[in-house]
Motif scaffolding. Structure first.
Motif, PDB file in Angstrom:
ATOM      1  N   PHE A  23     -37.862  61.676  31.498  1.00  0.00           N
ATOM      2  CA  PHE A  23     -37.440  62.966  31.137  1.00  0.00           C
ATOM      3  C   PHE A  23     -37.421  63.300  29.658  1.00  0.00           C
ATOM      4  O   PHE A  23     -38.041  64.183  29.291  1.00  0.00           O
ATOM      5  N   ASP A  50     -34.743  71.757  32.121  1.00  0.00           N
ATOM      6  CA  ASP A  50     -33.638  71.223  33.200  1.00  0.00           C
ATOM      7  C   ASP A  50     -34.315  72.062  34.538  1.00  0.00           C
ATOM      8  O   ASP A  50     -34.002  71.233  35.522  1.00  0.00           O
ATOM      9  N   ILE A  53     -37.389  69.995  35.842  1.00  0.00           N
ATOM     10  CA  ILE A  53     -36.828  68.877  36.574  1.00  0.00           C
ATOM     11  C   ILE A  53     -36.185  69.285  37.982  1.00  0.00           C
ATOM     12  O   ILE A  53     -36.698  68.365  38.846  1.00  0.00           O
ATOM     13  N   ARG A  54     -35.597  70.089  37.992  1.00  0.00           N
ATOM     14  CA  ARG A  54     -34.742  70.245  39.262  1.00  0.00           C
ATOM     15  C   ARG A  54     -35.434  71.048  40.603  1.00  0.00           C
ATOM     16  O   ARG A  54     -35.738  70.378  41.542  1.00  0.00           O
ATOM     17  N   TYR A  57     -37.713  67.995  41.513  1.00  0.00           N
ATOM     18  CA  TYR A  57     -37.011  67.247  42.521  1.00  0.00           C
ATOM     19  C   TYR A  57     -36.970  67.801  43.925  1.00  0.00           C
ATOM     20  O   TYR A  57     -37.220  67.331  45.012  1.00  0.00           O
ATOM     21  N   GLN A 105     -35.479  57.876  38.996  1.00  0.00           N
ATOM     22  CA  GLN A 105     -34.862  58.297  37.689  1.00  0.00           C
ATOM     23  C   GLN A 105     -33.987  59.448  38.103  1.00  0.00           C
ATOM     24  O   GLN A 105     -32.833  59.611  37.156  1.00  0.00           O
ATOM     25  N   TYR A 106     -34.189  60.549  38.837  1.00  0.00           N
ATOM     26  CA  TYR A 106     -33.769  61.757  38.871  1.00  0.00           C
ATOM     27  C   TYR A 106     -32.312  61.141  39.577  1.00  0.00           C
ATOM     28  O   TYR A 106     -31.107  61.739  39.168  1.00  0.00           O
ATOM     29  N   TYR A 107     -32.127  60.279  40.514  1.00  0.00           N
ATOM     30  CA  TYR A 107     -30.993  59.755  41.198  1.00  0.00           C
ATOM     31  C   TYR A 107     -30.149  59.285  40.051  1.00  0.00           C
ATOM     32  O   TYR A 107     -28.776  59.622  40.485  1.00  0.00           O
ATOM     33  N   SER A 109     -29.692  60.000  36.960  1.00  0.00           N
ATOM     34  CA  SER A 109     -29.433  60.851  35.862  1.00  0.00           C
ATOM     35  C   SER A 109     -28.370  61.848  36.211  1.00  0.00           C
ATOM     36  O   SER A 109     -27.990  62.074  37.408  1.00  0.00           O
ATOM     37  N   PHE A 111     -28.682  64.775  36.535  1.00  0.00           N
ATOM     38  CA  PHE A 111     -29.363  66.035  37.448  1.00  0.00           C
ATOM     39  C   PHE A 111     -28.866  65.640  38.712  1.00  0.00           C
ATOM     40  O   PHE A 111     -28.723  66.773  39.582  1.00  0.00           O
ATOM     41  N   SER A 112     -28.678  64.434  39.256  1.00  0.00           N
ATOM     42  CA  SER A 112     -28.587  64.244  40.603  1.00  0.00           C
ATOM     43  C   SER A 112     -27.104  64.659  41.148  1.00  0.00           C
ATOM     44  O   SER A 112     -26.594  64.958  42.305  1.00  0.00           O
ATOM     45  N   CYS A 117     -29.038  71.146  44.185  1.00  0.00           N
ATOM     46  CA  CYS A 117     -30.104  70.053  44.477  1.00  0.00           C
ATOM     47  C   CYS A 117     -29.869  69.148  45.649  1.00  0.00           C
ATOM     48  O   CYS A 117     -30.402  68.189  46.005  1.00  0.00           O
TER      49      CYS A 117
END
Length: 187
Positions: A23, A50, A53-54, A57, A105-107, A109, A111-112, A117
């Motif tokens: 990211f 952001d 990215i969401r 995802y 990577q998302y998981y 971070s 963000f998860s 989401c």
């Protein structure tokens, strides 16, 4: 029509860059260049990076969800649904290396933790299968986070070997890995 195609170009470029560079290693200027659009165009479709990215995802998650649960009727035993779902998940990871890298990577971070989401409640998830298996006392009595680690560990490890080290994976290896994942869970 043009908006959809530019949006799709941005999401495709974002997936490629995030999967390869992370990211933080993918500034919007590079993303715009890869997508063939101006930086300002990105902000027409997404409030900020952001949100991009969401949204990426959500799209990747939906693609994976459709792949996972296309033929696992609830009437089937939990073990059979688990094995089918995990075989499909592993195949999805093997066939979609960029999506795999991005999702991992998302998981892991911040963000998860984003509530909007999360998977919709009505979707059958591996988590729900593990909760059902624990309730039926066919898997270990352990916190769900432990059961998820046992479930995903072998799957993710094999996908990484394939994606990062070019390990050739056949159907028998997939079956063995998913069975080992279940064996680690069962009582």
């Amino acid at each position: 029509m043009e908006k959809t195609s530019k949006r799709d170009l941005i999401l495709k470029a974002a997936l490629e860059l995030f999967a390869e560079q992370g990211f933080h290693g993918a500034p919007t200027s590079l993303l715009a260049q890869k997508a063939g659009v101006g930086v300002g165009t990105i902000y027409r479709y997404f409030k900020d990076k952001d949100e991009l990215i969401r949204e990426l995802y959500r799209e990747v998650h939906e693609k994976a969800r459709i792949s996972l649960y296309s033929d696992a009727p609830a009437a089937m035993p939990v073990r059979v649904r688990y094995l089918r779902a995990m075989m499909r998940l592993l195949r999805f990871f093997l066939e979609n290396p960029q999506e795999f890298r991005f999702m991992e990577q998302y998981y892991f971070s911040p963000f998860s933790a984003c509530e909007d989401c999360a998977a919709p409640e009505e979707d059958e998830t591996v988590r729900q299968l593990l909760i059902a298996a624990r309730a039926e006392q066919i898997v270990k009595e352990a916190p769900i986070s432990v059961l998820q680690a046992l479930a995903y560990g072998p799957i993710v490890a094999l996908a990484k070997e394939h994606n990062n080290r070019n390990l050739a994976v056949d159907d028998e290896m997939i079956r063995q890995t998913v069975e080992a994942s279940w064996d680690g869970l069962k009582r």
